[in-house]
Every structure is written in C-alpha cells, then in structure tokens.
Design a protein around this motif. Structure first.
Motif, short mmCIF file in Angstrom:
data_model
loop_
_atom_site.label_atom_id
_atom_site.label_comp_id
_atom_site.label_asym_id
_atom_site.label_seq_id
_atom_site.Cartn_x
_atom_site.Cartn_y
_atom_site.Cartn_z
N GLY A 74 79.54 -19.47 -53.03
CA GLY A 74 78.39 -19.83 -52.57
C GLY A 74 77.89 -19.02 -51.38
N PHE A 75 76.83 -18.76 -51.33
CA PHE A 75 76.24 -17.81 -49.90
C PHE A 75 75.20 -19.04 -49.18
N TYR A 76 75.61 -18.90 -47.82
CA TYR A 76 75.04 -19.89 -47.04
C TYR A 76 73.99 -19.33 -45.84
N VAL A 77 73.04 -19.88 -45.69
CA VAL A 77 72.24 -19.58 -44.41
C VAL A 77 72.16 -20.71 -43.48
N ALA A 78 72.28 -20.42 -42.15
CA ALA A 78 71.87 -21.31 -41.09
C ALA A 78 70.81 -20.82 -40.19
N TYR A 79 69.72 -21.88 -40.11
CA TYR A 79 68.62 -21.54 -39.41
C TYR A 79 68.08 -22.50 -38.63
N ALA A 80 67.48 -22.33 -37.43
CA ALA A 80 66.61 -23.33 -36.65
C ALA A 80 65.48 -23.37 -37.38
N THR A 81 65.00 -24.47 -37.85
CA THR A 81 63.69 -24.72 -38.38
C THR A 81 62.81 -25.51 -37.82
N GLY A 82 61.41 -25.68 -38.21
CA GLY A 82 60.54 -26.31 -37.55
C GLY A 82 59.05 -25.44 -37.13
N ASN A 93 63.27 -26.88 -33.84
CA ASN A 93 63.96 -27.88 -33.23
C ASN A 93 64.66 -28.80 -34.28
N THR A 94 65.07 -28.18 -35.49
CA THR A 94 66.08 -28.80 -36.26
C THR A 94 67.03 -27.63 -37.12
N VAL A 95 68.30 -27.95 -36.87
CA VAL A 95 69.23 -26.87 -37.41
C VAL A 95 69.60 -27.44 -38.81
N ARG A 96 69.55 -26.19 -39.82
CA ARG A 96 69.83 -26.60 -41.18
C ARG A 96 70.88 -25.56 -42.01
N VAL A 104 72.14 -30.16 -39.65
CA VAL A 104 73.45 -30.40 -38.85
C VAL A 104 73.24 -30.41 -37.50
N GLY A 105 71.97 -30.21 -36.83
CA GLY A 105 71.93 -30.36 -35.34
C GLY A 105 70.33 -30.68 -35.29
N ARG A 106 70.12 -31.75 -34.52
CA ARG A 106 68.67 -32.03 -34.05
C ARG A 106 68.19 -31.57 -32.41
N PRO A 107 68.04 -30.62 -32.22
CA PRO A 107 67.21 -30.25 -31.05
C PRO A 107 66.10 -31.04 -30.50
N ASN A 108 65.89 -31.08 -29.09
CA ASN A 108 64.78 -32.16 -28.70
C ASN A 108 63.57 -31.56 -29.28
N ARG A 109 62.49 -32.41 -29.43
CA ARG A 109 61.29 -32.18 -30.08
C ARG A 109 60.36 -31.09 -29.56
N ASN A 110 60.55 -30.74 -28.33
CA ASN A 110 59.86 -29.52 -27.93
C ASN A 110 60.68 -28.28 -27.56
N GLY A 111 61.99 -28.24 -27.92
CA GLY A 111 62.83 -27.10 -27.53
C GLY A 111 62.78 -26.32 -28.71
N ASN A 112 63.29 -24.85 -28.49
CA ASN A 112 63.62 -24.05 -29.50
C ASN A 112 64.72 -23.56 -29.69
N SER A 113 65.37 -23.46 -30.79
CA SER A 113 66.83 -23.16 -30.89
C SER A 113 67.13 -21.75 -31.79
N THR A 114 68.20 -21.20 -31.49
CA THR A 114 68.52 -20.19 -32.40
C THR A 114 69.74 -20.53 -32.78
N ALA A 115 70.32 -20.12 -34.03
CA ALA A 115 71.48 -20.57 -34.72
C ALA A 115 72.09 -19.46 -35.57
N THR A 116 73.45 -19.69 -35.75
CA THR A 116 74.14 -18.70 -36.41
C THR A 116 75.33 -19.36 -37.44
N ILE A 117 76.11 -18.73 -38.35
CA ILE A 117 77.09 -19.29 -39.31
C ILE A 117 78.24 -18.49 -39.27
N ALA A 118 79.29 -18.80 -39.56
CA ALA A 118 80.31 -17.95 -39.93
C ALA A 118 81.26 -18.72 -41.01
N ALA A 119 81.98 -17.98 -41.81
CA ALA A 119 82.63 -18.60 -42.84
C ALA A 119 84.29 -18.19 -42.70
#
Length: 468
Positions: free
Chosen positions: A263-271, A276-279, A291-306
């Motif tokens: 499998g190939f997997y992508v992690a991304y801060a969505t919304g 504000n929602t990391v998927r 996998v993570g729920r930032p606060n409703r007004n916040g902006n996130s950045t995300a990454t993934i490693a295998a």
C-alpha cells in the motif's frame, strides 16, 4: 507564473492529547538560521542507518546553495558539505539512493548569463556518503516545464532509474531518468489549473505513485496518480476522501510513502477554511481515517513515515499550548494507531511550518521548520521520539476507606505490551503477555496517579479517582 492560492501554512491543535508524556526538550537545529517559511529539507535514510539531509540556503542577495548534512544512527549531527554553491537561484531539493551512491535533484538557474546551460532541473551525485559531490554539466529534463522554479520530489525504481516530479504554471510534471531528450509527462492537465507540492514514492515491486494538491475548478483536493517506469500516467488520478472541498492545501511536499507490506499512504491536514483534521489515506481506498483533530480555527501541517516492520508514523503540528509537534504510530498492519506523543518544540519556537520524518528502527526522527522568537527567519530542527503507550485501569475509581485491586492494561496501538512496569500509590508490577497487571492501591485521601514505562516507549500516566 501562476497565482498561488492562499495556502495554509502553520499549525494545528488537538483537543485532547492522550496521556503519553509530553517531551519539551531534545530539539537541535540542523540547518543554518536565516531561512524562510518555504524552505524544506529532503531526508534520505541509507542502509547504514545514516539520515542524509539536503537543504537550501540563501547566502547573499543573488547567491544560493544546496547543502548536505548527516545525522548519525545515534542522532549525532555530522558535517555539512556543499552540493552546489553560488547559484543565482535554487529551489528545495530531493535526495534519493541510486546504484552509484546518493543523488540530489534541484530546480535552479546557475547564472544569469544568456549562455547559461544549467537552468532547469539539475542533479549532482555523491559516491562517498555526501562528503563530495559531482554536479552534472547540463539539465536532466527538457525545457519548458518550469522545473527551475519548483521544489522537486524524487524516487528510485528497483532498476536504478529515478523519477522526478514538480509542479509549475503549465502542469504537474513527472520525468524519468537523466536524459533531457526523454519527455516530461503532465498529470495535472485532466484536472485543470493548478497543481502544487508534489510527493513521489516507489515500492519494492516497482509501482510508482505521485501525490499532489490540485486547485482545479471542480477538481479540488489531494490527488494521487500511478505512473509508469517512463513517468507517463497510468489510469486516472484519484481524489483523497475528505479533501474535495478544500480550496487551500498544506505547504510542503505532499507526504506519501510506500509501506513495506503493501500500500501507498498519504497523510494530510484536511478541512476548509481551516486545515484542522489530520487524515491518513491508503491510496485508492474510499476512506481516509482521522488520526488527529486540531482545534476548529487552527491550521496544521502533517507528514508520514513508514517503518521497515510495516508500521506507519503520522506527525502533525499543534497550537493548543503554543506550537508543538504531535505523533502517533500504527500497529504492524497499519490498521490501528496508538497513543499520541507530544514531542514539544524547539526552545523559543514561535511558528511551525513544514514537517518531515524518517523511521529509525523503533523510533522516529522528526524534522520541523520553525521560526523562533520574534524573528520571521526559520530553520529546521530535529528530535528523535519513541512511540506512545496506552494505559487503562479497571476500575478507574478506588475507595478512600480501604484498599482496592485494580487491573491495569498497557497497549501499543491495540497490541498488548509485555514487561511494562506500572506504578501507582506505592505499588508496582510488570505486565504479562496479555499486557495486564493487577495492583492493590491502599486507601487514603491523596489522589492516585498510575504511570507506565517500557523500554523503547514514551512513558504515560493516568489519574485514578478516589471515592468514598
């Protein structure tokens, strides 16, 4: 050049952080100060366990360098050497392992001379672990796709051929090999303008997948596309669930990995309007679990490693109590994620912009771009973290007037942890193969707190409430 949409740049907040202990120390700077919020390192883990980093540095009003730094298997910071220096303009690079050693790719223009030949996507190779570098004398892609003005991602096929990917006004491009006579292939054309921030991954069987953010009318969100060995598209691009209404995307390369075991997997801060929602999305499936729920007004950045054992790590930024980094590790089948670990932040960090990560055995090397103090200048910092433990207690309440026996369970992403030590109210014990241990908590009026520790994990604690 295209007009870039307002890309959400910084951080997010998780409403509730599970009890894995926060770690506020341990960050060290690995790139020079004075960078900007659009800088991003490229990490490469080689077979000897060394983590190689390629990064961009502005050295003067009209000069820029691409540099190489190593982190030893024990996390020690090694020497920094130039890959190329004194160029008129350069973009964020990519590092890949190739049969001849380590290869760097970077968009840029060497000089402003009308006779300049190095003004598209360029490359340099090192056969001695990054101590010295030999730059090519010409570009490796045909002109016309604006590779000089874009960050690049790259991956190596099992036969040693490299794939390079970047995005510009005219498309989202993939090129195979080092021959500029080989065509570039546009993946964005079916989606409309524009594509951004390409990530590339290849698995052991030779399947290659490219992921990026699209702002095309009616084709918003994160897309992934299989490509052939010559860089040409295979099938159609597929949209990551939860991103089709996003009018902005994360800053930085779209994080995509090929997971050992499939499998190939992508992690991304969505919304939208806030990221504000990391998927996490297994490419091609119809769901992207949160996998993570930032606060409703916040902006996130995300990454993934295998990891080599099939586990996935997801890492994201958080602003609940100042900018910090959170991470979770999955089980070996990547179906369940464990406790959130709070990795803290560098001392004085004001804003966090981009993240990268590389699995190091059972640990994770995290790389974060932060500004510090009141300065807008940024640098990349590193710290190593361990996975979190989940600790539960049955019952969760104990009597004040007499002793109570409590069964504690210690888990790692749903799997029992044998040999974990649980301590509470002066009693302690070690978990069995089922992850459980029973402890008797004496009566008393003082609040009770249970703590679990195990080799290779971040400690955790939970409260045990006293009642009459």
């Amino acid at each position: 050049m295209k007009v870039r949409p307002l890309i959400a740049a910084a951080t997010a907040a998780l409403v509730i952080v599970p009890a894995a202990q926060a770690m506020a120390a341990g960050w060290k700077r690995v790139t020079a100060p004075g960078g900007t919020s659009i800088d991003q390192v490229s990490p490469l883990r080689t077979a000897d366990g060394v983590l190689h980093l390629a990064w961009h540095l502005r050295t003067g009003p009209n000069t820029e360098d691409i540099l190489h730094t190593v982190l030893a298997p024990n996390g020690a910071l090694g020497a920094t050497t130039p890959i190329v220096s004194g160029w008129a303009s350069l973009q964020n690079p990519a590092l890949v392992a190739v049969p001849e050693g380590i290869r760097a790719f970077f968009g840029g223009i060497r000089t402003t001379s009308p006779d300049e030949t190095l003004l598209e996507l360029n490359t340099a190779v090192s056969g001695d672990g990054g101590a010295t570098w030999a730059a090519a004398t010409g570009p490796v892609v045909p002109p016309g796709a604006q590779a000089y003005g874009s960050p690049v991602s790259a991956a190596t096929l099992p036969n040693g051929t490299t794939l390079q990917a970047w995005a510009g006004t005219l498309g989202t491009w993939v090129h195979a090999g080092l021959d500029p006579a080989t065509p570039n292939h546009d993946l964005q054309a079916p989606l409309g303008q524009y594509g951004y921030d390409v990530g590339t991954a290849v698995d052991a069987a030779g399947r290659a997948v490219v992921a990026w953010y699209s702002s095309g009318a009616g084709r918003l969100g994160v897309f992934a596309q299989d490509v052939a060995a010559d860089g040409s598209p295979v099938g159609s691009a597929v949209n990551m669930p939860g991103t089709a209404a996003m009018k902005v995307g994360m800053l930085g390369r779209t994080p995509i990995v090929a997971r050992p075991g499939g499998g190939f997997y992508v992690a991304y801060a969505t919304g939208y309007p806030a990221l504000n929602t990391v998927r996490v999305w297994r490419v091609g499936t119809g769901a992207a679990p949160v996998v993570g729920r930032p606060n409703r007004n916040g902006n996130s950045t995300a990454t993934i490693a295998a990891g080599a054992d099939g586990r996935l790590w997801v890492v994201w930024t958080d602003t609940t109590r100042g900018t910090r980094v959170l991470a979770r590790r999955s089980n070996r089948t990547a179906g369940i994620f464990g406790a959130t670990v709070d990795a803290g932040r560098p001392a004085g960090a004001a804003s966090g912009y981009r993240l990268d990560a590389s699995a190091a055995g059972g640990a994770l090397d995290v790389l974060g771009l932060f500004s510090t103090g009141t300065s807008s200048n940024a640098a990349t910092w590193h710290r190593r973290i361990l996975p979190g433990l989940t600790l539960t207690a049955t019952p969760r309440t104990v009597r004040r007037d007499r002793a109570t026996t409590v069964r504690f369970t210690v888990l790692d992403a749903g799997d029992p942890v044998r040999g974990a030590r649980v301590t509470v109210g002066g009693a302690s014990g070690t978990t069995k193969a089922n992850g459980r241990v029973e402890l008797t908590i004496p009566g008393g009026s003082q609040p009770a707190s249970a703590r679990a520790t195990a080799a290779g994990y971040t400690p955790t604690a939970i409260g045990v409430r006293r009642v009459r």
